[in-house]
Design an enzyme around this catalytic site. Structure first.
Site, PDB file in Angstrom:
ATOM      1  N   ARG A  82      78.046  13.426 -30.340  1.00 45.87           N
ATOM      2  CA  ARG A  82      78.891  13.045 -29.203  1.00 45.87           C
ATOM      3  C   ARG A  82      80.342  12.846 -29.625  1.00 45.87           C
ATOM      4  O   ARG A  82      81.263  13.025 -28.824  1.00 45.87           O
ATOM      5  CB  ARG A  82      78.355  11.761 -28.550  1.00 45.87           C
TER       6      ARG A  82
ATOM      7  N   GLU B 170      73.281  12.242  -9.211  1.00 46.87           N
ATOM      8  CA  GLU B 170      73.294  13.482  -9.998  1.00 46.87           C
ATOM      9  C   GLU B 170      73.356  14.740  -9.144  1.00 46.87           C
ATOM     10  O   GLU B 170      73.987  15.736  -9.522  1.00 46.87           O
ATOM     11  CB  GLU B 170      72.070  13.546 -10.918  1.00 46.87           C
TER      12      GLU B 170
ATOM     13  N   PHE C 231      68.371  13.067 -16.638  1.00 54.09           N
ATOM     14  CA  PHE C 231      68.756  12.936 -15.228  1.00 54.09           C
ATOM     15  C   PHE C 231      69.517  14.171 -14.743  1.00 54.09           C
ATOM     16  O   PHE C 231      69.297  14.652 -13.627  1.00 54.09           O
ATOM     17  CB  PHE C 231      69.601  11.685 -15.024  1.00 54.09           C
TER      18      PHE C 231
ATOM     19  N   ARG D 155      72.658  12.576 -29.530  1.00 58.39           N
ATOM     20  CA  ARG D 155      73.177  11.301 -30.031  1.00 58.39           C
ATOM     21  C   ARG D 155      72.500  10.924 -31.345  1.00 58.39           C
ATOM     22  O   ARG D 155      72.892   9.946 -31.985  1.00 58.39           O
ATOM     23  CB  ARG D 155      72.951  10.193 -28.998  1.00 58.39           C
TER      24      ARG D 155
END
Lengths: 317, 308
Positions: free
Chosen positions: A15, A63, A88, A172
């Site tokens: 990230r 979303e 999501f 991540r």
């Protein structure tokens, strides 16, 4: 023992490369905007927001709207980078990804953050192991799973430059840098990270380094494992897969996603069409129990030892 | 072999290309122009659906007066300006009335009129739902409901970032508002103060199989839209004068997106179709076809409201 193992390299959060690259791109091209679902912190976009306060559009926890808004921004000439937890982004907005982005061929970049089992202990609602299979089934959409910060950055740069819909998974989990500093991302092309003629390991994303460590271990036993890095799941590098099927005893695929329809599925479909061979698909085959991401990957045979064992089995059968 | 563009296969068509009036036209002239456009579009749409043996004629006829008003006198857009990013945008969210949109686009010169003969035919660009990459003038692929409004919000945001005066209009069905994505988009539109965005609701009070009220009621719709941060106006969706007045004078409140509730009837103005849920996607048989055609050809400016 090898002088340096990939396992001993320093680890990075992709990230960081994501936000650094996105900020550079935004400085270079005023059309680039970020679109988020209240996910500024989890996407590490605070510095981007500071530099470009008007160009980070936060639609809130919504979303379907987020992806539709991105399509509309693209209609107005912008290049939106949608950034949201992959679980999501891809599940709740799947129809928007299909109809508004891919079928409409809108110039939208979908960045699935913290995919796979990165949210290990949060459980299967927050795991995003299905995203690759879902998105691979959608026409027009390029699907990229980078393995390290260098590849994440290169893939994003390529995505920004190409006119069309692209999905990039941004991890991540801490990973070592497995690609060279001057690495250039080529869409649809595998990278041979280790030559070998006994067996082939094909991997991408956060588990690629584990495949490399497995190959190091196999080498000590006299087994030469070819390691193919396959950042683009769609379009797949058919030529590299067919060559692996022809030249080695079998293929082990390793991915931080479901065993149904992901990288392993793509490789299996390819060898069945062109040169049938044994393929062992390593991934997450079920709703995972509680545990850290590392624990879960090990549990499903994706520790370096587990990958080596799968490879050994193909060589010795 | 001559390559044929998918839009240029000849069909049976009779509709004149109307074009948009110039800016100097008077109001009465504009209204007459819109009324005649709407009548021609309905006649051609009836032929389209009858010829193809499929389509959503009830919803088409509900929306055609709105479409004719937008393309005839409101939208700053023309066939030769599709590459101009500063043109206005119209997004048809209720994509199942693609036939009405195609016929409107043909009436105003965006498509060859002859292309309408290919509606729903194999390999035609004129699919049952509009496609932006294949049909000139279409801005978004729609069909699944609840998609157009978020896309319109995104476009209005891009215009705002560009400090552009271009406007965004989106037509949604009232039944379509049952999709939650619309309400997500409305919250964002208000949050970002998108006063160049106009949502038009085709409020015919019918959905596929029943009334909206019997299914999942939207009322009180004006209050809901106002509570979501919109400036709300109600109009007679078949009165070209009212539509022209309202749609060309948005926004009603600076800083607020506009929500126009256009009261319409499915199947309007055909006597046996109007306000009948049966005509959601029924295809007229030969007798019905000729009767509808006759009603459209003899009644020059059907007035709305008497049957309510």
């Amino acid at each position: 023992m090898p002088r340096t193992s990939v396992a001993d390299l320093p680890r990075h959060d992709c990230r960081d490369a994501y936000v650094a690259t996105l900020s550079e791109l935004a400085h270079e091209d005023h059309r680039i905007v970020g679109v988020v679902n209240d996910s500024i912190g989890s996407s590490k976009l605070n510095s981007f927001r500071k530099s470009f306060p008007d160009r980070l559009i936060n639609v809130g926890i919504a979303e379907q709207d987020m992806v539709g808004v991105a399509a509309g921004l693209a209609n107005g000439g912008r290049i939106p980078f949608v950034s949201a937890a992959s679980c999501f982004l891809t599940a709740r907005a799947l129809e928007q990804i299909k109809a508004d982005v891919a079928y409409s061929n809108h110039n939208v970049k979908l960045c699935g953050m913290s995919p796979g089992v990165a949210y290990g202990e949060l459980g299967p609602t927050h795991h995003s192991i299905e995203d690759i299979a879902w998105l691979r089934a959608i026409a027009n959409l390029t699907v990229i799973v980078p393995a390290d910060p260098v590849e994440t950055s290169a893939a994003l740069r390529w995505a920004a430059a190409v006119d069309g819909p692209v999905f990039v998974r941004v991890s991540r989990m801490s990973v070592p840098q497995v690609n060279a500093d001057d690495y250039a991302f080529v869409p649809g092309k595998a990278v041979t990270l280790r030559e070998g003629t006994d067996v082939t390991l094909i991997a991408n994303g956060t588990v690629l380094w584990r495949a490399l460590v497995a190959a190091e271990q196999l080498a000590t036993e006299g087994i030469a494992a070819r390691v193919l890095s396959m950042p683009t799941v769609k379009p797949l590098d058919v030529e590299a897969v067919v060559a692996a099927a022809q030249q080695t005893a079998g293929i082990v695929t390793v991915e931080e996603s479901t065993t149904a329809g992901g990288l392993g599925g793509a490789v299996a479909e390819t060898v069945v069409r062109h040169h049938p061979t044994r393929v062992t698909i390593l991934g997450v085959p079920e709703f995972a129990p509680t545990g850290s991401a590392g624990f879960l990957l090990d549990r499903y045979g994706m520790s370096p030892e587990g990958i080596a064992e799968s490879a050994r089995h193909l060589v010795n059968r | 072999m001559t390559a044929t563009h998918p839009l240029e296969i000849a069909g049976h068509v009779t509709m004149p290309v109307l074009g948009r009036l110039d800016a100097h036209a008077g109001r009465a002239e504009q209204i007459a122009h819109i009324a005649e456009a709407a009548r021609q579009i309905r006649i051609q749409d009836l032929k389209l659906v009858h010829h193809a043996g499929a389509g959503h004629i009830g919803g088409d006829f509900s929306a055609i007066d709105i479409l004719a008003t937008l393309y005839g006198a409101v939208l700053d857009i023309s066939p030769d300006r599709l590459a101009d990013p500063e043109r206005d945008r119209f997004i048809l969210s209720k994509g199942h009335v693609a036939g009405a949109l195609y016929t409107t686009l043909a009436a105003f010169g965006f498509l060859p009129v002859a292309a309408l003969g290919t509606f729903l035919q194999p390999l035609s660009a004129l699919n049952g739902h509009p496609n932006r990459t294949k049909v000139p003038g279409v801005e978004a692929n729609t069909g699944p409901l609840g998609h157009g409004l978020p896309v319109a919000v995104g476009h209005a945001l891009s215009a705002k970032l560009d400090v552009s005066l271009r406007r965004t209009y989106v037509l949604v069905g009232d039944g379509e508002l049952q999709e939650g994505s619309n309400w997500e988009a409305m919250m964002a539109a208000a949050q970002y103060q998108l006063d160049r965005l106009t949502v038009i609701v085709d409020r015919n009070r019918l959905q596929q199989g029943a009334t909206v009220k019997e299914t999942n009621d939207l009322d009180p719709l004006p209050d809901k839209a106002a509570a979501f941060g919109f400036a709300v106006v109600e109009v007679n969706g078949h009165d070209h004068g009212e539509l022209l007045e309202v749609l060309s004078s948005v926004p009603f409140r600076p800083g607020k997106p506009t929500f126009v509730i256009a009261h319409t009837h499915k199947g309007h103005p055909i006597s046996f179709m109007s306000n009948s849920v049966a005509w959601h996607h029924k295809v007229p048989n030969t007798v019905e076809y000729h009767q509808a055609l006759s009603e459209l050809e003899t009644v020059r400016h059907p007035r709305f409201g008497k049957e309510r």
